[in-house]
Design an enzyme around this catalytic site. Structure first.
Site, PDB file in Angstrom:
ATOM      1  N   HIS A 144       0.854  -1.198   0.000  1.00 45.44           N
ATOM      2  CA  HIS A 144       0.000   0.000   0.000  1.00 45.44           C
ATOM      3  C   HIS A 144       0.880   1.234   0.000  1.00 45.44           C
ATOM      4  O   HIS A 144       1.963   1.254   0.601  1.00 45.44           O
ATOM      5  CB  HIS A 144      -0.976  -0.004   1.170  1.00 45.44           C
ATOM      6  CG  HIS A 144      -0.368   0.143   2.526  1.00 45.44           C
ATOM      7  ND1 HIS A 144      -0.111   1.363   3.114  1.00 45.44           N
ATOM      8  CD2 HIS A 144       0.049  -0.786   3.434  1.00 45.44           C
ATOM      9  CE1 HIS A 144       0.409   1.188   4.316  1.00 45.44           C
ATOM     10  NE2 HIS A 144       0.536  -0.107   4.541  1.00 45.44           N
ATOM     11  N   ASP A 146      -0.486   4.456   0.617  1.00 48.69           N
ATOM     12  CA  ASP A 146      -0.999   5.503   1.495  1.00 48.69           C
ATOM     13  C   ASP A 146      -0.342   5.366   2.863  1.00 48.69           C
ATOM     14  O   ASP A 146       0.253   4.336   3.185  1.00 48.69           O
ATOM     15  CB  ASP A 146      -2.518   5.428   1.622  1.00 48.69           C
ATOM     16  CG  ASP A 146      -3.003   4.127   2.253  1.00 48.69           C
ATOM     17  OD1 ASP A 146      -2.468   3.059   1.892  1.00 48.69           O
ATOM     18  OD2 ASP A 146      -3.903   4.167   3.117  1.00 48.69           O
ATOM     19  N   ASP A 177       6.285   1.836   6.472  1.00 48.52           N
ATOM     20  CA  ASP A 177       4.881   1.420   6.361  1.00 48.52           C
ATOM     21  C   ASP A 177       4.153   2.285   5.339  1.00 48.52           C
ATOM     22  O   ASP A 177       3.546   3.282   5.678  1.00 48.52           O
ATOM     23  CB  ASP A 177       4.201   1.532   7.733  1.00 48.52           C
ATOM     24  CG  ASP A 177       2.757   1.039   7.730  1.00 48.52           C
ATOM     25  OD1 ASP A 177       2.402   0.252   6.842  1.00 48.52           O
ATOM     26  OD2 ASP A 177       1.992   1.475   8.601  1.00 48.52           O
ATOM     27  N   GLU A 211      -5.299   1.565   2.358  1.00 45.95           N
ATOM     28  CA  GLU A 211      -5.108   0.548   3.391  1.00 45.95           C
ATOM     29  C   GLU A 211      -5.223   1.128   4.796  1.00 45.95           C
ATOM     30  O   GLU A 211      -5.769   0.485   5.700  1.00 45.95           O
ATOM     31  CB  GLU A 211      -3.749  -0.124   3.209  1.00 45.95           C
ATOM     32  CG  GLU A 211      -3.563  -1.406   4.015  1.00 45.95           C
ATOM     33  CD  GLU A 211      -3.030  -1.165   5.421  1.00 45.95           C
ATOM     34  OE1 GLU A 211      -3.073  -2.110   6.240  1.00 45.95           O
ATOM     35  OE2 GLU A 211      -2.568  -0.043   5.710  1.00 45.95           O
ATOM     36  N   GLU A 212      -4.707   2.337   4.980  1.00 46.61           N
ATOM     37  CA  GLU A 212      -4.714   2.933   6.314  1.00 46.61           C
ATOM     38  C   GLU A 212      -6.079   3.516   6.692  1.00 46.61           C
ATOM     39  O   GLU A 212      -6.242   4.062   7.787  1.00 46.61           O
ATOM     40  CB  GLU A 212      -3.646   4.030   6.408  1.00 46.61           C
ATOM     41  CG  GLU A 212      -2.221   3.576   6.142  1.00 46.61           C
ATOM     42  CD  GLU A 212      -1.646   2.687   7.239  1.00 46.61           C
ATOM     43  OE1 GLU A 212      -2.414   2.266   8.127  1.00 46.61           O
ATOM     44  OE2 GLU A 212      -0.438   2.410   7.207  1.00 46.61           O
ATOM     45  N   ASP A 242       4.457  -6.095   4.897  1.00 46.80           N
ATOM     46  CA  ASP A 242       3.773  -4.973   5.545  1.00 46.80           C
ATOM     47  C   ASP A 242       3.664  -5.207   7.050  1.00 46.80           C
ATOM     48  O   ASP A 242       2.699  -4.800   7.679  1.00 46.80           O
ATOM     49  CB  ASP A 242       2.386  -4.780   4.920  1.00 46.80           C
ATOM     50  CG  ASP A 242       1.705  -3.496   5.386  1.00 46.80           C
ATOM     51  OD1 ASP A 242       2.416  -2.564   5.789  1.00 46.80           O
ATOM     52  OD2 ASP A 242       0.463  -3.438   5.353  1.00 46.80           O
ATOM     53  N   HIS A 275     -21.991  26.355  27.865  1.00 39.47           N
ATOM     54  CA  HIS A 275     -21.078  26.913  28.877  1.00 39.47           C
ATOM     55  C   HIS A 275     -21.326  26.171  30.187  1.00 39.47           C
ATOM     56  O   HIS A 275     -22.449  26.129  30.685  1.00 39.47           O
ATOM     57  CB  HIS A 275     -21.349  28.410  29.037  1.00 39.47           C
ATOM     58  CG  HIS A 275     -20.340  29.130  29.869  1.00 39.47           C
ATOM     59  ND1 HIS A 275     -20.121  28.849  31.205  1.00 39.47           N
ATOM     60  CD2 HIS A 275     -19.478  30.143  29.554  1.00 39.47           C
ATOM     61  CE1 HIS A 275     -19.187  29.637  31.674  1.00 39.47           C
ATOM     62  NE2 HIS A 275     -18.776  30.452  30.690  1.00 39.47           N
ATOM     63  N   THR A 382     -13.985  25.684  29.349  1.00 39.75           N
ATOM     64  CA  THR A 382     -15.073  25.180  30.202  1.00 39.75           C
ATOM     65  C   THR A 382     -16.329  24.979  29.363  1.00 39.75           C
ATOM     66  O   THR A 382     -17.308  25.719  29.454  1.00 39.75           O
ATOM     67  CB  THR A 382     -15.353  26.164  31.344  1.00 39.75           C
ATOM     68  OG1 THR A 382     -15.625  27.462  30.789  1.00 39.75           O
ATOM     69  CG2 THR A 382     -14.160  26.244  32.281  1.00 39.75           C
ATOM     70  N   SER A 469      -3.439  -6.404  12.212  1.00 39.98           N
ATOM     71  CA  SER A 469      -4.398  -6.927  11.226  1.00 39.98           C
ATOM     72  C   SER A 469      -4.009  -6.472   9.832  1.00 39.98           C
ATOM     73  O   SER A 469      -3.718  -5.297   9.616  1.00 39.98           O
ATOM     74  CB  SER A 469      -5.812  -6.429  11.533  1.00 39.98           C
ATOM     75  OG  SER A 469      -6.203  -6.773  12.834  1.00 39.98           O
ATOM     76  N   HIS A 497       2.944   3.860  12.295  1.00 40.85           N
ATOM     77  CA  HIS A 497       1.736   4.497  12.845  1.00 40.85           C
ATOM     78  C   HIS A 497       2.053   5.475  13.972  1.00 40.85           C
ATOM     79  O   HIS A 497       1.143   6.144  14.455  1.00 40.85           O
ATOM     80  CB  HIS A 497       0.718   3.469  13.355  1.00 40.85           C
ATOM     81  CG  HIS A 497       0.040   2.693  12.287  1.00 40.85           C
ATOM     82  ND1 HIS A 497      -1.252   2.227  12.402  1.00 40.85           N
ATOM     83  CD2 HIS A 497       0.454   2.297  11.064  1.00 40.85           C
ATOM     84  CE1 HIS A 497      -1.591   1.563  11.308  1.00 40.85           C
ATOM     85  NE2 HIS A 497      -0.552   1.593  10.482  1.00 40.85           N
TER      86      HIS A 497
END
Length: 559
Positions: A144, A146, A177, A211-212, A242, A275, A382, A469, A497
Site C-alpha cells: 500500500h 498511502d 509502512d 489501506e490505512e 507490511d 457553557h 469550560t 491486522s 503508525h
C-alpha cells in the site's frame, strides 16, 4: 572481482532512469554485463553479484525513498486525496520505466461517503506485472502506498514528510509502512534488468491507496480479479511485506495475524455546545454518559467485559505452548521499545515471554483509542460538548467473526446505556472489520522464504504470529485459494503508525536482496503451478502409493 564505485551525491541526483554499466575483472564470466542477452549471464555464486549491485546503488534507493516520503499520501485526510493518487501515479511511472505493464484499475466503490454527507473519489488500485511466461510460476506482491496522518506537532523530532537520516535510521512517514518495502520490489526488478538476469518467476503487483483507512474497494477488487481469466487467476503464490520483525536484529516470517472490529459509540445531549458555568447542573451531559459506557468495556488488566466475545477462542494446546520457547524475544528490551520503563514498577501485564506473546498474538484484546468532539487543545476550556464519539476496537483471533463481535458489542452498550437512565441519544456504529488469518509454515512458499532469509541474513528466521491486522491476507487467500506469505523486512522499533517512524538503512538494502533471493527460491519449488493444480492435499492412502513418498509427491497431479 573488481569493486563497484560509490556514486557521488550529484551523480545520484542526476541519475534519472539511465541504466548503469558494470565491468568485471578477468576472473569474471564476462567483461561487460550490458552486452549480454537477457538470461545469458550465469553467476558462479548465483546471486552474489546481485547483492553487490544493490550495495552499489544504496544512495540512489535512499534518495528515491526521500522522494516518495515527500508525497503526503494520507488516506485519512480528505483534502489530500490527490496526493494519494499522485503516489500511485509515481509508482505507475516507475513500473513502466522498468519495462512492466501497469493499469490504474478503477476502484469499484468509486466514491467515499463522508460524515457530512459529501463524497470524494476513491483512488484507483495499481495492477502491475513483469513477465508472462506460462512455464514460470507467478508471484503476486501486495503493498500500500498511502500512509497514516502525521504532523510535527504530534511529537515528531523531524518533519514527518522530509526523509531525515540520523545514525543510519531513515525517519519519515511511510518509510517503513509501507512505501519502503513496497518500492523495494521495483528496485529488485531494476537490478535484474541492469545485470541482464532473467526474472526467475513472473511478478504481479497489486498496490492500493486506502489501506490505512479501511481498504475500501479492495475486497470487491480481489474477488472480481480472482475470477477465471482475470488478473489474479494465474497467481501461484502471494507475498506481503507490511509487518515487522519481533526484535531489532533477527528476521522472521509471519504465519498468523489477528483480525479487527472497529467501533464508535456516540452520545448527543444538545444541538450546541454549552457553557459549563451557565448550564452545568441543568442538563444530562453527553461526556459523562460516554465515559461511563467506555469504562464498562474492559478492565485495567485487559479483561474484556463484553459477553460472548471469548466463546469462540480456541484453547491453548501443549504443542502451541512449546512453540514459543525457541523464539528470540527479550522482555526487558520489549519494555524499553514500547516506552514503559519509566512509567511504573509493573511495566508489562505479563512476566514471561510465552504469556506476553500469547497475549499479543493469539488472544483477543479491546483498546480504547480516543474521543471525538471533546476539547483536547492545550489550555482550559469550560465547555459541555453537545456530541461526543468514543472510538475503540477489538483485535480478533481465528474463529471469531467480526459480525458476531459487532452484535455482542452493540448489545452490551445498549444494555449499559439503559442502566444509566439517561434521556440522551446514544448510538453504536461498527466501522471496518476483518477476520483473523492463519497459515502454515510447512507450505513451500514459506520454506522458500525461509531459505532466502537464511542466505541473506545468515540466520534462520523465527516463525511468528502478530497482533496486528492485514485484512488483505485473508481476502487474497479466500478468493484465490493460493498461499499468502508475510515476509517482513523492518525491525520491531520502526514505529509504524507512531511518531518518528523510520526504516533502518541496512534493512532497506537487505530488503531488496531478500526479495530477489526469495523469487529464486520460489522458482526452485517442484511440481505443477498451484494455480493450474486445484488438487486436494494428499491423504494417507495416496501416500501409500508406491513411490509417492520417495518422489516427494505433493498432490495428485504428480502421482
Amino acid at each position: 572481482m573488481s569493486a563497484f564505485n560509490k556514486l557521488s551525491l550529484d551523480a545520484v541526483q542526476e541519475e534519472g532512469f539511465k541504466p548503469l554499466r558494470k565491468t568485471f575483472s578477468e576472473g569474471g564470466n564476462r567483461n561487460n554485463v550490458s552486452a549480454a542477452a537477457p538470461g545469458s549471464f550465469k553467476f558462479k555464486d548465483e546471486l552474489a553479484d546481485f547483492y553487490k549491485y544493490i550495495d552499489y546503488r544504496e544512495e540512489i534507493y535512499v534518495n528515491r525513498l526521500r522522494e516518495a516520503v515527500a508525497i503526503k499520501s494520507v488516506s485519512a485526510w480528505p483534502d489530500h486525496r490527490n496526493e494519494v493518487i499522485r503516489m500511485l501515479e509515481w509508482t505507475k511511472d516507475w513500473t513502466e520505466k522498468l519495462g512492466g505493464k501497469v493499469e490504474l484499475y478503477e476502484n469499484p466503490c468509486k466514491v467515499q461517503q463522508m460524515d457530512d454527507g459529501t463524497t470524494i473519489p476513491l483512488p484507483p488500485i495499481m495492477l502491475g506485472s513483469f513477465g508472462d511466461d506460462p512455464k514460470k510460476k507467478t508471484v503476486c506482491v501486495y503493498g500500500h502506498l498511502d500512509v497514516q496522518p502525521a504532523l510535527l506537532t504530534d511529537g515528531w523530532d523531524t518533519e514527518p514528510f522530509e526523509l531525515t537520516e540520523i545514525d543510519g535510521k531513515l525517519f519519515g512517514r511511510g518509510s517503513t509502512d509501507d512505501k519502503g518495502p513496497a518500492l523495494s520490489w521495483l528496485w529488485m526488478v531494476e537490478a535484474f534488468n541492469e545485470l541482464k538476469m532473467d526474472l526467475p518467476v513472473n511478478i504481479k503487483m497489486i498496490y492500493e491507496g486506502m489501506e490505512e483507512y479501511g481498504s475500501e474497494g479492495m475486497f470487491e477488487t480481489v474477488n472480481e480479479l480472482s475470477k477465471p481469466g482475470k488478473f489474479l487467476a494465474n497467481v501461484d503464490f502471494f507475498c506481503i511485506s507490511d509487518n515487522y520483525w519481533l526484535g531489532r536484529n533477527k528476521p522472521c516470517l509471519t504465519y498468523g495475524l489477528r483480525g479487527m472490529a472497529y467501533f464508535e459509540v456516540g452520545v448527543e445531549c444538545s444541538t450546541k455546545d454549552l457553557h459549563s458555568g451557565v448550564y452545568g447542573g441543568s442538563v444530562h451531559e453527553a461526556m459523562t454518559d460516554l465515559i461511563k459506557l467506555m469504562s464498562t468495556l474492559t478492565e485495567t488488566d485487559g479483561t474484556i467485559n463484553v459477553a460472548g466475545v471469548m466463546k469462540d477462542v480456541a484453547p491453548v494446546t501443549e504443542k502451541e505452548k512449546e512453540s514459543y520457547e525457541t523464539i528470540d524475544f527479550d522482555l526487558a528490551n520489549y519494555a524499553e521499545e514500547v516506552g514503559v520503563t519509566t512509567i511504573g514498577e509493573k511495566r508489562l501485564r505479563h512476566n514471561t515471554k510465552r504469556d506476553l506473546l500469547m497475549a499479543r498474538w493469539r488472544f483477543p484484546t479491546l483498546s480504547l483509542h480516543g474521543i471525538e468532539g471533546a476539547f483536547s487543545d492545550p489550555g482550559a476550556k469550560t465547555v459541555i460538548p453537545r456530541k461526543v464519539m468514543g472510538k475503540f476496537s477489538l483485535r480478533l483471533v481465528p474463529d471469531q467473526d467480526p459480525k458476531q463481535i459487532a452484535a455482542c458489542v452493540t448489545k452490551h452498550l445498549n444494555d449499559e446505556f439503559a442502566k444509566l437512565g439517561s434521556p440522551n441519544k446514544m448510538w453504536v456504529k461498527a466501522h471496518h472489520g476483518a477476520k483473523a488469518w492463519l497459515s502454515s509454515t510447512d507450505h513451500p512458499n514459506y520454506t522458500a522464504a525461509a531459505s532466502a532469509v537464511e542466505k541473506v541474513y545468515g540466520q534462520k528466521p523465527d516463525m511468528t504470529r502478530e497482533g496486528g491486522s492485514i485484512p488483505i491476507a485473508t481476502w487474497l487467500e479466500d478468493a484465490t485459494q493460493m498461499n499468502v506469505l508475510l515476509l517482513p523486512v523492518g525491525a520491531c522499533d520502526d514505529m509504524a503508525h507512531s511518531q518518528n517512524e523510520k526504516f533502518d538503512r541496512k534493512n532497506m538494502v537487505a530488503a531488496i536482496k531478500v526479495l530477489g533471493c526469495y523469487l529464486h527460491e520460489v522458482a526452485k519449488i517442484r511440481g505443477p503451478k498451484p494455480s493450474d493444480c486445484r488438487c486436494e492435499p494428499l491423504t494417507m492412502e495416496d501416500m501409500m502409493i508406491p513411490g509417492a513418498f520417495a518422489r516427494g509427491f505433493r498432490c495428485k497431479c504428480e502421482i
